[in-house]
Design an enzyme around this catalytic site. Structure first.
Site, short mmCIF file in Angstrom:
data_model
loop_
_atom_site.label_atom_id
_atom_site.label_comp_id
_atom_site.label_asym_id
_atom_site.label_seq_id
_atom_site.Cartn_x
_atom_site.Cartn_y
_atom_site.Cartn_z
CD GLU A 253 -1.91 2.25 1.68
OE1 GLU A 253 -1.59 3.18 0.89
OE2 GLU A 253 -2.01 2.39 2.89
CB CYS A 287 -1.45 7.07 1.56
SG CYS A 287 -2.68 6.00 2.34
#
Length: 487
Positions: A253, A287
């Site tokens: 990720e 993010c």
């Protein structure tokens, strides 16, 4: 216990025992005050190897637990996280600068994730079906991988770790965890919840130390079957390369640079009210943070005015104050990088609509004002590199083809957002956007029950949702041929 005592006497959780590390490390700094919180003793390579061995030994203890037993342990851990949410949030706010309301919310979201996978532990289904030979059976079993390594950054130290721990333990694996040093105390407090829940000795191991040294030891050890990593694209690439030596499974990720498309028919008032807090949540250190805002030219002036007004309502201040919307950036290095990105854009002709500097009157702490930039050049770094800070950009567009091309131009494909009142336009935009997660008229990008992750340079694999546990399971096929003389 004072943080200094926590850092020096704990730091590592190996084979069910808390202990200090064997090596000295830089001091832990409060990003809001720049005052030292304490010195933590870090793990050396030998302790990392010991943690891996402990996890390997504990595999049998975890495999001996029934799915219902694993579920009960996770449910207990989720309950403890909820009960201790205020304390956990306080540690996150103190160590990373995240506003206390957001930090406590992160703790509660972590509990939700663990609770979700407590249910999933009881839903690991295999298969049984007829073979080609009458009376025989094909069986498919799902089994734990073994030892799983979890690497977690500092921006969501509780939630990101819970998203890895919960499915790994639900599937019956054991863990070696390398968290961010910047959130050591918060991480230890989270691990304590799992310890107190009653997981077998050695099933969960925590090593805090130099990331490069810990990572190298873990990646070179064949006992580790899988690595789940959340972090930057360059480090993610390195881990994927290193995984080839021992053929570890990996989930990545990685970074994002989320586009936001605001169509001409969008509800501007609702958009502005959501966009300001959505963009500057955790000072933009997210993010999936919305960063590149593309606004249809017909509503650009209205959007700019209302967005700036909403941004002015945000309060920059102490992360321990309930009224604070933006705390400091987590590190001086991060604050300096954001500052340089803004300065570079301005020197190239960009216009600052709001912010763009350190707040006046705040002499200490890594604070930076919520910043909006416009009139940017296509090659400006802020439009091409993830800012990971309190910076948003405003650009106008006129056609769907134009904005889709720009939104998909970068190698990142984690999150994207769309604002429109038209269902037709929603589908037309969503179908063409390259992103693993898309919010339509919302900036909520992840929940415990939904899959989160990206593609392209933003990684692969999903965390959350009903399929995430599969990344922590191996498939075993059994062909049962009955003996010819069997009754």
């Amino acid at each position: 216990m004072e943080l200094q005592d926590l850092y020096t006497s704990h730091g590592q959780f190996i084979n069910g025992i808390w202990r200090p590390g064997s090596e000295s490390a830089p001091a832990m700094i409060n990003p809001a005050t720049e005052i030292t919180l304490g010195d933590i003793k870090q793990a050396g390579a030998a302790q990392v190897t010991e943690a891996i061995a402990a996890a390997g030994k504990a595999r049998e203890s975890m495999r001996a637990l029934s799915a219902w037993s694993r579920s009960a342990l996770l449910r207990r851990a989720a309950t403890l996280i909820n009960e201790r949410a205020e304390k956990l949030g306080y540690l996150v706010a103190l160590e990373t600068g995240k506003p206390i309301r957001q930090a406590v919310g992160e703790a509660k979201s972590s509990a939700e994730s663990v609770d979700w996978f407590a249910d999933e532990a009881r839903r690991i289904f295999g298969m049984s079906y007829e073979s080609r030979v009458k009376g025989d059976r094909y069986l498919v079993h799902m089994e734990p991988l073994g030892v799983v390594a979890a690497f977690v950054p500092w921006n969501f130290p509780l939630l990101l770790l819970s998203r890895k721990m919960a499915p790994a333990l639900a599937a019956g694996n054991t863990l070696v965890i390398r968290p961010s040093n910047e959130a050591a105390g918060a991480t230890m407090a989270l691990i304590k919840c799992f310890e107190d829940a009653g997981f077998p000795q050695g099933a969960i191991n925590l090593v805090i130390g130099r990331p490069a040294e810990i990572t190298a030891t873990i990646m070179n050890d064949p006992l580790v079957a899988k690595v789940s990593f959340t972090g930057s694209v360059p480090i993610g690439r390195l881990i994927v390369e290193q995984s080839a030596v021992t053929l570890k499974r990996v989930s990545m990720e990685l970074g994002g640079h989320a586009p936001v498309i605001v169509h001409a028919d969008a509800d501007v008032d609702a958009f502005a009210a959501m966009a300001a807090p959505g963009k500057f949540r955790n000072a933009g250190q997210v993010c999936a943070s919305p960063t590149r805002f593309y606004v249809h030219e017909s509503i650009a002036k209205e959007v700019e005015e209302k967005l700036m007004a909403a941004t002015r309502e945000l309060r920059v201040g102490s992360p321990l104050d309930d009224a604070t919307d933006l705390g400091p950036l987590a590190t001086k290095r991060r604050r300096d990088a954001v500052e340089q990105m803004v300065d570079k854009a301005v020197s190239g002709g960009a216009r600052v609509l709001s912010g763009g500097m350190r707040p006046r009157g705040m002499e200490r702490g890594y604070f930076f004002e919520p910043t909006w930039l416009t009139q940017l050049q296509p090659d400006d770094s802020v439009l091409n590199d993830e800012p990971f800070g309190p910076i948003g950009t405003l650009t106008t567009f006129s056609t769907m083809d134009e904005v889709i091309t720009e939104a998909n131009r970068l190698p990142f494909a984690l999150a994207a957002y769309v604002f429109t009142r038209s269902l037709t336009k929603t589908h037309a935009t969503v179908d063409r956007l390259q992103a693993g997660v898309i919010g339509v008229n919302t900036f909520v990008a992840a929940t415990a029950e939904t899959p989160f992750g990206g593609s392209k340079d933003s990684g692969f694999g999903r965390e959350g949702g009903p399929h995430a546990i599969r990344d922590y399971l191996d498939t075993k096929f059994v062909n049962v041929a009955m003996p010819t003389d069997a009754n």
